[in-house]
Design a protein around this motif. Structure first.
Motif, short mmCIF file in Angstrom:
data_model
loop_
_atom_site.label_atom_id
_atom_site.label_comp_id
_atom_site.label_asym_id
_atom_site.label_seq_id
_atom_site.Cartn_x
_atom_site.Cartn_y
_atom_site.Cartn_z
N ASP A 27 27.86 -0.18 -35.52
CA ASP A 27 28.03 -1.24 -34.54
C ASP A 27 28.70 -2.45 -35.20
O ASP A 27 28.21 -2.94 -36.25
CB ASP A 27 26.63 -1.62 -34.02
CG ASP A 27 26.69 -2.65 -32.91
OD1 ASP A 27 27.81 -3.14 -32.62
OD2 ASP A 27 25.63 -2.98 -32.35
N GLU A 30 26.46 -5.20 -36.26
CA GLU A 30 25.66 -4.91 -37.46
C GLU A 30 26.47 -5.15 -38.72
O GLU A 30 25.97 -5.72 -39.70
CB GLU A 30 25.23 -3.44 -37.44
CG GLU A 30 24.07 -3.15 -36.51
CD GLU A 30 23.74 -1.68 -36.56
OE1 GLU A 30 23.66 -1.09 -35.47
OE2 GLU A 30 23.62 -1.13 -37.67
N SER B 54 19.16 -5.98 -41.15
CA SER B 54 19.96 -5.98 -39.93
C SER B 54 19.37 -5.00 -38.90
O SER B 54 19.29 -5.30 -37.71
CB SER B 54 21.39 -5.59 -40.28
OG SER B 54 22.16 -5.49 -39.12
N ARG B 55 18.97 -3.84 -39.41
CA ARG B 55 18.41 -2.84 -38.49
C ARG B 55 17.09 -3.31 -37.89
O ARG B 55 16.84 -3.15 -36.69
CB ARG B 55 18.19 -1.50 -39.22
CG ARG B 55 17.56 -0.44 -38.33
CD ARG B 55 17.59 0.93 -38.95
NE ARG B 55 16.76 1.06 -40.13
CZ ARG B 55 15.44 1.18 -40.11
NH1 ARG B 55 14.81 1.15 -38.96
NH2 ARG B 55 14.77 1.32 -41.22
N ARG B 58 17.84 -5.67 -35.25
CA ARG B 58 18.39 -4.98 -34.07
C ARG B 58 17.26 -4.30 -33.28
O ARG B 58 17.28 -4.26 -32.05
CB ARG B 58 19.42 -3.94 -34.52
CG ARG B 58 20.00 -3.12 -33.39
CD ARG B 58 21.17 -2.29 -33.89
NE ARG B 58 20.87 -1.51 -35.08
CZ ARG B 58 20.59 -0.20 -35.07
NH1 ARG B 58 20.59 0.44 -33.94
NH2 ARG B 58 20.34 0.45 -36.17
#
Lengths: 296, 114
Positions: A27, A30, B54-55, B58
């Motif tokens: 993404d 990301e 980051s994950r 998210r």
């Protein structure tokens, strides 16, 4: 942002570009997020703001500590890497105690069933036993009950057959002949089921309930009290033993059946066992009528 | 020792470490990396931590907020979200269950495996 020399800035840009390439396919948000974090990290590493430019050697050292850009790629898995939590098992000790209590309870229920029914009406016991076993034990059958479950299934099938024939016989009296072999089969099956579950307990209770023995016991108040005490001690003890042997799980249908059956068994136990015994005792205590009383 | 197994195990546990670390206070990314890489047993690389942060953001377990810093550039601080707190409780419980279960099979130090 701390100023860099041209070489240092180029090296930094090259590093971040390679990270972007390594993350290709992910993404875009990301990727930007990771790059932003890296820029922050580099800024922290090169030192506080000042007039001095960040030289190539300094930048190279910082980037070396960050590791190769290609190492970023496999670090974003599509799914969480941590395994989902397994269902929490009950504590072994608590489960053992609960299971033991269940088994004692069920054994108690079975023993109560065996207390009065053999004394009063063995065929009735077989009918009740077949119904109870078929309706309650069979659906919750596990390895422990599998043998009894087969008997119960056969008993339930026979009982159903008898019921159908009985209803039919209300209309056509000759059909009652068909019920006789079925009745014998059901009683035989019921006896097997009963003995399968009750085993030695049934023998003890049945023996204790023999009319002759009861009659002798009732000749003496003390003997009668001892008899009752022993009977109930045996009842509870065998309940515990049977429960351990044939028990089921807490909350299983057999548990609730036992719970609901308790007042019923006590009521009928009183009506069918204790009251007749009291009446018999009173009759035995009264003087026999003289032979002259029977003369017409 | 199988390095691949060890790498995978460390990666799996990194999420557990980060969420526990953030649980106590607001921390910015650089601090997280520094604290984790300081622990020798974990052998964490920077390239592992930032993508994972980051994950986690998210997936809604962490929230990131840019905070101005008097010492230098703005820093992004991470905080555990309510969803993250629930997730942390779950994985902490799972970790305790797993370690408890695995310890039952562990060969004591100084004794060779059968």
């Amino acid at each position: 942002m701390k100023p860099r020399t041209a070489e240092a800035a180029r090296l930094e840009k090259d590093y971040l570009d390679r990270v972007r390439t390594a993350l290709a396919g992910r993404d875009p948000a990301e990727i930007d997020d990771v790059l932003l974090s890296l820029r922050e990290h580099i800024e922290e590493e090169v030192g506080p703001d000042g007039d001095e430019e960040v030289r190539l050697s300094r930048m190279a050292a910082v980037l070396e500590r960050l590791g190769p850009p290609e190492s970023y790629a496999p670090e974003i898995p599509e799914r969480p890497s941590f395994p989902p939590p397994p269902p929490a098992p009950a504590a072994p000790e608590a489960r053992g105690t609960a299971e033991l209590l269940d088994r004692v309870w069920i054994g108690y229920f079975i023993s109560i069933l065996g207390l009065y029914v053999p004394i009063v009406d063995l065929p009735l016991c077989n009918l009740i036993g077949s119904i109870v076993l078929a309706a309650v034990l069979l659906p919750s059958a596990d390895d422990e009950f599998r043998g009894a479950g087969r008997f119960a299934a056969a008993g339930a099938a026979l009982l159903l057959g008898i019921g159908l024939v009985g209803f039919a016989a209300l209309a056509v009296r000759e059909l009652i002949l068909l019920a006789v072999p079925l009745l014998f089969a059901q009683v035989a099956c019921g006896i097997l089921t009963y003995w399968k579950l009750m085993g030695r307990t049934a023998a003890v209770v049945l023996a204790a309930g023999l009319p002759g023995l009861a009659e002798r016991l009732q000749r003496s108040r003390q003997a009668y009290v001892v008899y009752c005490v022993v009977l109930f001690v045996v009842l509870f003890a065998t309940g515990a033993v049977l429960g351990v042997a044939f028990g089921g799980r807490r909350g299983s249908p057999i548990w609730w059946a036992g719970f609901l059956f308790l007042p019923v068994t006590w009521f009928f136990g009183w009506r069918l066992v204790l009251r007749p015994l009291s009446a018999a005792r009173a009759a035995l205590a009264s003087p026999l009528p003289s032979p002259a009383a029977y003369r017409v | 020792m199988d390095d691949n197994w060890l790498t995978q195990a460390r990666r799996g546990l990194l999420e557990l470490c980060i969420l526990n670390l953030v649980h106590h206070e607001e921390v910015y990314g650089y601090q997280i990396v520094k604290r984790l890489t300081k622990v020798p047993g974990l052998v964490i690389s920077v390239g592992t931590v930032y993508p994972l942060l980051s994950r986690l953001k998210r997936e809604g377990f962490l929230s990131g907020e840019l905070v101005e810093s008097p010492q230098g550039p703005a820093r992004r601080t991470y905080r555990l979200t309510p969803l993250g707190k629930r997730h942390l409780l779950e994985i902490n419980r799972a970790w305790r269950d797993i370690t408890g279960a695995v310890h039952q099979f562990m060969v004591p130090p100084g004794r060779s495996a059968p």
